[in-house]
Write an enzyme that holds these catalytic residues in place. Structure first.
Site, PDB file in Angstrom:
ATOM      1  CD  GLU A  99     -31.649 -25.410 -45.054  1.00 49.23           C
ATOM      2  OE1 GLU A  99     -31.590 -25.549 -43.839  1.00 49.23           O
ATOM      3  OE2 GLU A  99     -32.475 -26.007 -45.779  1.00 49.23           O
ATOM      4  CB  CYS A 117     -34.787 -26.435 -54.202  1.00 48.46           C
ATOM      5  SG  CYS A 117     -35.924 -25.821 -52.959  1.00 48.46           S
ATOM      6  CB  CYS A 119     -40.760 -18.004 -43.925  1.00 51.32           C
ATOM      7  SG  CYS A 119     -42.335 -17.773 -44.774  1.00 51.32           S
ATOM      8  CB  CYS A 129     -46.658 -23.262 -42.586  1.00 48.02           C
ATOM      9  SG  CYS A 129     -47.148 -22.194 -43.952  1.00 48.02           S
ATOM     10  CB  CYS A 141     -42.792 -24.784 -42.373  1.00 54.95           C
ATOM     11  SG  CYS A 141     -41.392 -24.102 -43.294  1.00 54.95           S
ATOM     12  CD  GLU A 185     -45.114 -17.091 -50.275  1.00 57.24           C
ATOM     13  OE1 GLU A 185     -45.194 -18.294 -49.967  1.00 57.24           O
ATOM     14  OE2 GLU A 185     -45.364 -16.658 -51.424  1.00 57.24           O
ATOM     15  CB  SER A 237     -43.450 -23.200 -54.347  1.00 59.36           C
ATOM     16  OG  SER A 237     -44.287 -23.708 -53.321  1.00 59.36           O
ATOM     17  CB  SER A 256     -47.850 -24.640 -50.177  1.00 63.72           C
ATOM     18  OG  SER A 256     -46.617 -24.623 -50.851  1.00 63.72           O
ATOM     19  CG  LEU A 257     -54.826 -26.450 -51.580  1.00 61.19           C
ATOM     20  CD1 LEU A 257     -55.165 -24.973 -51.500  1.00 61.19           C
ATOM     21  CD2 LEU A 257     -55.497 -27.067 -52.819  1.00 61.19           C
ATOM     22  CG  HIS A 258     -50.222 -27.766 -47.037  1.00 59.90           C
ATOM     23  ND1 HIS A 258     -49.340 -28.639 -47.615  1.00 59.90           N
ATOM     24  CD2 HIS A 258     -49.573 -26.569 -46.949  1.00 59.90           C
ATOM     25  CE1 HIS A 258     -48.191 -28.014 -47.852  1.00 59.90           C
ATOM     26  NE2 HIS A 258     -48.306 -26.760 -47.468  1.00 59.90           N
ATOM     27  CG  ASN A 305     -38.510 -34.010 -43.980  1.00 59.57           C
ATOM     28  OD1 ASN A 305     -38.247 -35.206 -43.902  1.00 59.57           O
ATOM     29  ND2 ASN A 305     -37.595 -33.082 -43.939  1.00 59.57           N
ATOM     30  CB  CYS A 324     -36.206 -26.122 -47.547  1.00 61.21           C
ATOM     31  SG  CYS A 324     -34.815 -25.762 -48.604  1.00 61.21           S
TER      32      CYS A 324
HETATM   33  N1  SAH Z   1     -43.130 -20.447 -48.936  1.00 58.61           N
HETATM   34  C1  SAH Z   1     -43.382 -21.172 -50.116  1.00 58.61           C
HETATM   35  C2  SAH Z   1     -42.160 -21.863 -50.696  1.00 58.61           C
HETATM   36  C3  SAH Z   1     -41.219 -22.491 -49.706  1.00 58.61           C
HETATM   37  S1  SAH Z   1     -41.829 -23.871 -48.803  1.00 58.61           S
HETATM   38  C4  SAH Z   1     -44.502 -22.174 -49.915  1.00 58.61           C
HETATM   39  O1  SAH Z   1     -44.915 -22.353 -48.779  1.00 58.61           O
HETATM   40  O2  SAH Z   1     -44.955 -22.716 -50.906  1.00 58.61           O
HETATM   41  C5  SAH Z   1     -41.720 -25.155 -50.030  1.00 58.61           C
HETATM   42  C6  SAH Z   1     -42.637 -26.334 -49.815  1.00 58.61           C
HETATM   43  O3  SAH Z   1     -42.205 -27.109 -48.695  1.00 58.61           O
HETATM   44  C7  SAH Z   1     -44.061 -25.909 -49.533  1.00 58.61           C
HETATM   45  O4  SAH Z   1     -44.935 -26.681 -50.338  1.00 58.61           O
HETATM   46  C8  SAH Z   1     -44.219 -26.261 -48.074  1.00 58.61           C
HETATM   47  O5  SAH Z   1     -45.558 -26.483 -47.738  1.00 58.61           O
HETATM   48  C9  SAH Z   1     -43.354 -27.480 -47.945  1.00 58.61           C
HETATM   49  N2  SAH Z   1     -42.951 -27.831 -46.594  1.00 58.61           N
HETATM   50  C10 SAH Z   1     -42.558 -27.017 -45.600  1.00 58.61           C
HETATM   51  N3  SAH Z   1     -42.263 -27.726 -44.496  1.00 58.61           N
HETATM   52  C11 SAH Z   1     -42.466 -29.023 -44.805  1.00 58.61           C
HETATM   53  C12 SAH Z   1     -42.337 -30.263 -44.085  1.00 58.61           C
HETATM   54  N4  SAH Z   1     -41.928 -30.274 -42.832  1.00 58.61           N
HETATM   55  N5  SAH Z   1     -42.629 -31.393 -44.721  1.00 58.61           N
HETATM   56  C13 SAH Z   1     -43.053 -31.385 -46.012  1.00 58.61           C
HETATM   57  N6  SAH Z   1     -43.191 -30.263 -46.742  1.00 58.61           N
HETATM   58  C14 SAH Z   1     -42.910 -29.092 -46.143  1.00 58.61           C
HETATM   59 FE1  SF4 Z   2     -43.028 -19.940 -45.075  1.00 58.50          FE
HETATM   60 FE2  SF4 Z   2     -43.511 -21.751 -47.010  1.00 58.50          FE
HETATM   61 FE3  SF4 Z   2     -42.553 -22.499 -44.594  1.00 58.50          FE
HETATM   62 FE4  SF4 Z   2     -45.061 -21.657 -44.805  1.00 58.50          FE
HETATM   63  S1  SF4 Z   2     -44.171 -23.490 -45.763  1.00 58.50           S
HETATM   64  S2  SF4 Z   2     -43.610 -21.038 -43.226  1.00 58.50           S
HETATM   65  S3  SF4 Z   2     -44.856 -20.073 -46.350  1.00 58.50           S
HETATM   66  S4  SF4 Z   2     -41.513 -21.233 -46.090  1.00 58.50           S
END
Ligand code: SAH
Ligand code: SF4
Length: 347
Positions: free
Chosen positions: A93, A106, A113, A117, A120, A164, A195, A218-220, A294, A337
């Site tokens: 995407e 984007c 990946c 996470c 995700c 990633e 990112s 992406s700290l969280h 999301n 995404c």
């Molecule tokens: N792998 C990289 C870049 C792709 S993810 C990373 O993790 O940074 C891009 C962003 O989308 C990251 O900040 C990730 O934490 C966030 N993301 C993934 N799933 C999500 C969700 N369900 N809701 C909100 N943000 C999300």
């Molecule tokens: Fe991969 Fe980024 Fe999704 Fe984590 S948030 S699973 S690193 S795409």
């Protein structure tokens, strides 16, 4: 290893290729201009090329295959997410977002990946393969063509789609160099943001590039115990090491690091979490983006309610940390995404 396509090459490599094949020097500039300025999507569209050279290029350096197969547009029309099919049938995407005068793309960097996470959609689906630099550049060119028809241009590219970026480092950097080339798309380094989930060797290497490309982390969560649960990669690269690498990036580039925090109801969105985050980030040249999660089908996490998000933001702001809350629907699509692909996989 998939075959090399024209979009995988830097301008210099294209020049070398043409020299080796006895073509005059100016052809490289002509082709580069045709692809990255005129936005040609085939050699036939570069009409100034002699037939024989065109035939050679078609065989030796074909165009990257990227076929749009599904589109999802936000209700306000500000966000368009496209699902592309690649030459081997895999899908990825990319998203175009309009925000004030900005047109941000984007891009995905991998099919799936491996990081996994907990919240995700991409991570849930697992890892398939890396994208090539050409496949990354092709996503940008697709939207550049769409924008061009309306007399508009790309202003920013963010590496925040599927995958990633720092686990596919070389292709990511190569795509940036290609799109940054002043004779082509010519996007300035500051218009790119990569990112990462926090791959420390990747951040260090990135910091050493001497480029002005932006870094987002992406700290969280501000503590390892919680972050381990959300981002399994944290066990390998814990928060303190990520922070150390970020400081190197800041020292080398004098640029602000963006920290992304997806706020999940009842998980990482309490005032205490915000206080811990403020403590971790105080004194750092940084910016925080708060994004309510999301929801992803099959994943039990829910977005933080709006008042929680705002309270979180206020605590960070009170500590002097510039914070943006991203509540727009377009951004929701972007943050999700991986979901359009997921939908196509289950159909
Ligand atoms: N792998 C990289 C870049 C792709 S993810 C990373 O993790 O940074 C891009 C962003 O989308 C990251 O900040 C990730 O934490 C966030 N993301 C993934 N799933 C999500 C969700 N369900 N809701 C909100 N943000 C999300
Ligand atoms: Fe991969 Fe980024 Fe999704 Fe984590 S948030 S699973 S690193 S795409």
């Amino acid at each position: 290893m998939s075959e090399r396509t024209i979009l995988d090459l830097t301008r210099e490599e294209l020049s070398d290729f043409l020299r080796e094949h006895g073509a005059p020097r100016f052809r490289a500039d002509q082709i580069w201009h045709g692809i990255y300025r005129e936005l040609a999507s085939s050699y036939d569209a570069i009409t100034t090329l002699p037939k024989r050279l065109r035939a050679l290029l078609q065989v030796e350096l074909p165009f990257t295959v990227l076929v749009p197969v599904d589109v999802q547009e936000s209700r306000d029309g500000r966000t368009r997410k496209v699902l592309f099919r690649l030459h081997d049938g895999e899908t990825i995407e990319a998203v175009l977002m309009h925000y004030e005068k900005r047109h941000t793309i984007c891009v995905s960097t991998q099919v799936g990946c491996a990081v996994g996470c907990a919240f995700c959609a991409t991570g849930k689906a697992g890892f398939v393969r890396d994208l090539t630099a050409g496949e990354i550049a092709a996503q940008v060119l697709h939207f550049a063509r769409e924008l061009d028809e309306r007399g508009e241009h790309i202003t920013n590219v963010v590496y925040m789609g599927m995958g990633e970026p720092f686990l596919n480092y070389d292709a990511v950097m190569r795509s940036i160099l290609i799109l940054n080339d002043p004779a082509g798309v010519g996007l300035g380094a500051r218009r790119f943001t990569v990112s990462t989930v926090g791959i420390v060797p990747g951040i260090e290497r990135f910091a050493a590039e001497g480029l002005q490309v932006n870094l987002a982390i992406s700290l969280h969560a501000a503590d390892d115990e919680l972050r381990n649960r959300l981002v399994p990669m944290n066990r390998r690269y814990p928060i303190a090491e990520i922070m150390r690498a970020c400081r190197t990036y800041i020292a080398n580039t004098n640029r602000r690091v963006t920290f992304e925090i997806a706020l999940i109801a009842g998980v990482n969105d309490a005032p205490d979490h915000a206080v811990a985050m403020a403590k971790l980030l105080t004194g750092l040249l940084c910016h925080v983006n708060l994004i309510p999660l999301n929801s992803v089908p099959g994943i039990p996490f829910r977005p933080s309610p709006r008042d929680r998000v705002e309270e979180f933001a206020e605590i960070l702001q009170a500590a002097g940390i510039t914070t943006t809350v991203r509540l727009g629907r377009g951004i929701e699509i972007q943050a999700g995404c991986g979901q359009l692909r997921e939908r196509s996989l289950v159909q």
